[in-house]
Enzyme design. Structure first.
Site, PDB file in Angstrom:
ATOM      1  CE1 TYR A 206      -5.121   9.312  -7.202  1.00 32.56           C
ATOM      2  CE2 TYR A 206      -4.570   6.967  -6.276  1.00 32.56           C
ATOM      3  CZ  TYR A 206      -4.634   7.814  -7.562  1.00 32.56           C
ATOM      4  OH  TYR A 206      -4.496   7.242  -9.055  1.00 32.56           O
TER       5      TYR A 206
ATOM      6  CD  GLU B 217      -0.595 -18.045 -11.855  1.00 29.08           C
ATOM      7  OE1 GLU B 217      -0.389 -17.325 -12.750  1.00 29.08           O
ATOM      8  OE2 GLU B 217      -0.343 -19.233 -12.349  1.00 29.08           O
TER       9      GLU B 217
END
Length: 433
Positions: free
Chosen positions: A336, A412
């Site tokens: 990468y 969340e």
């Protein structure tokens, strides 16, 4: 009368600023209203994770949602990827937004009602499957962004390309995938992308906060394989051998000098890690070969060359000094590039991040030695990749469960901020053009 043009300019500038604030406020309200949907989407993805190039259920849900919004959808990109194209009512640039979709071969340990119970095979092993890096939240956030921006279609000054990418964590042996494959298949073309934005939630950053870094923000990575070949013998007669285990130990020790003595650590960090060493079958047999696998990390192209060349030289010459040989392959199976945030783009969009989260909640961060294949997109077009807080408030980051572990956990309540940030980045960039 001579001052009129300046006064008119000031008036229109203030009007535009007020309009921008009004739009920002509207987006914030819509993102807050979407919170129940964001949580539901994320929990569904979390309970039903799929590994790279296997995200068939996941991509079907995403495609159905985008189609329901009137967005042009293409599926099967780089195996299971989904691309949505939202053409605004007014001319302008093409802004790409990316979310990754794959889970990891990790067996979940978190005691939550929507914990994953999925099992499968990965590279010949029976494994659990878990969204242990937050990709479930990335998808939910981008689905929310698509819902908000599609409702503004006629007012959009440009086009938005929603990229839902498979296999960010890599593919099973022998397969191709991820951002590199999407780029090869033309995901940044037709229409040609001008800029790309992406985010990654982080379990060690407090919810409500954003961190960023211009330039090299996540490391480039190459894996390596070193095979040391010696001469086998009975373990009782080591003088008859050229012991590849001893040679491998010397190579591992000598590799530590690459970072400590070759890399200018005042400029950029680097990492050389040997993670696997395999050799031998029995306690009293000196084997003929030893295999080592590892990872190299760096933040510039120059350091990539320096680290790679020095690892290769040290391994080969250390083996030669003991009468053995070393075969070095870098990269061995994956590579990468550096996740490089375009410096001018980052400076330009920083006020947008600050307006989204509050200036006090947006912080410069040090480089991250983890890697991200978002970098393949950034090789082709200017990009900005930032981090979104997912750690419950008051938690000590030092003890927060890490990514890629069975105990990985997210708060969340920070998803809405991700929606606001990506929406605002899109609209502000379009407005600037």
């Amino acid at each position: 009368m001579k001052k009129l043009p300046f006064l008119l300019f000031s008036f229109f500038s203030l009007s535009a600023l007020a309009q921008s604030d009004a739009i920002r406020t509207s987006i914030a309200k819509k993102a807050d209203a979407l919170q129940p949907k964001l949580v539901a989407w994320r929990r569904d993805f979390h309970e039903h994770p799929e590994l790279g190039n296997r995200e068939t259920r996941t991509s079907a849900i995403i495609a159905k949602h985008l189609e329901s919004l009137g967005i042009e959808v293409k599926t099967g990109v780089a195996t299971t990827g989904v691309v949505g194209i939202l053409k605004g009512g007014k001319p302008g640039p093409v802004v790409a937004l990316r979310a990754d979709m794959d889970g990891l071969p990790v067996t979940e340990r978190v005691n939550i009602p929507f914990a994953s119970k999925v099992t499968t095979q990965y590279n010949g092993q029976d494994v659990g499957v878990m969204h242990a890096c937050g990709h479930d939240s990335h998808m939910a956030i981008l689905m929310g962004v698509a819902e908000i921006l599609s409702a503004m279609k006629k007012d959009l000054h440009g086009t938005v390309k929603f990229i839902f990418q498979p296999a960010e964590e890599g593919t099973p042996r022998g397969e191709k995938g991820g951002a590199e494959e999407m780029v090869k298949q033309g995901v940044l073309e037709n229409p040609k992308v001008d800029v790309i934005f992406g985010l990654h939630i982080n379990s060690a950053i407090e919810v409500g906060k954003i961190t960023y870094r211009p330039g090299g923000t996540m490391a480039g990575v190459s894996d390596m394989r070193i095979i040391v070949k010696g001469k086998s013998s009975h373990g009782a007669y080591p003088w008859q051998s050229i012991d590849p285990i001893v040679v491998s130990a010397q190579i591992i020790n000598n590799l530590q000098t690459v970072v400590s003595r070759n890399v200018d650590v005042t400029e950029n960090p680097a990492v050389v890690t040997v993670g696997v060493i395999k050799g031998g079958t029995r306690f009293n047999i000196i084997p003929e070969n030893v295999e080592m696998l590892g990872t190299l990390r760096y933040f510039t192209a120059g350091d990539e060359k320096l680290v790679t060349e020095n690892v290769r030289r040290i391994a080969i010459k250390t083996a030669e000094a003991q009468g053995a040989t070393a075969e070095v392959k870098i990269p061995f199976s994956n590579h990468y590039p550096v996740t490089f945030n375009d410096i001018a783009l980052t400076a330009k969009m920083l006020p947008t991040l600050q307006a989204s989260a509050g200036k006090e909640n947006v912080m410069l961060r040090p480089p991250v030695t983890g890697a991200e294949d978002f970098s393949f997109f950034q090789e082709k077009v200017p990009g900005l990749f930032f981090f979104l807080g997912g750690m419950p408030k008051g938690t000590n980051p030092a003890i927060a469960p890490s990514h890629h572990t069975p105990d990985f956990y997210l708060d969340e309540s920070g998803f809405g901020l991700g929606v606001k940030a990506l929406c605002n980045l899109t609209l502000d960039y379009m407005a600037s053009k």
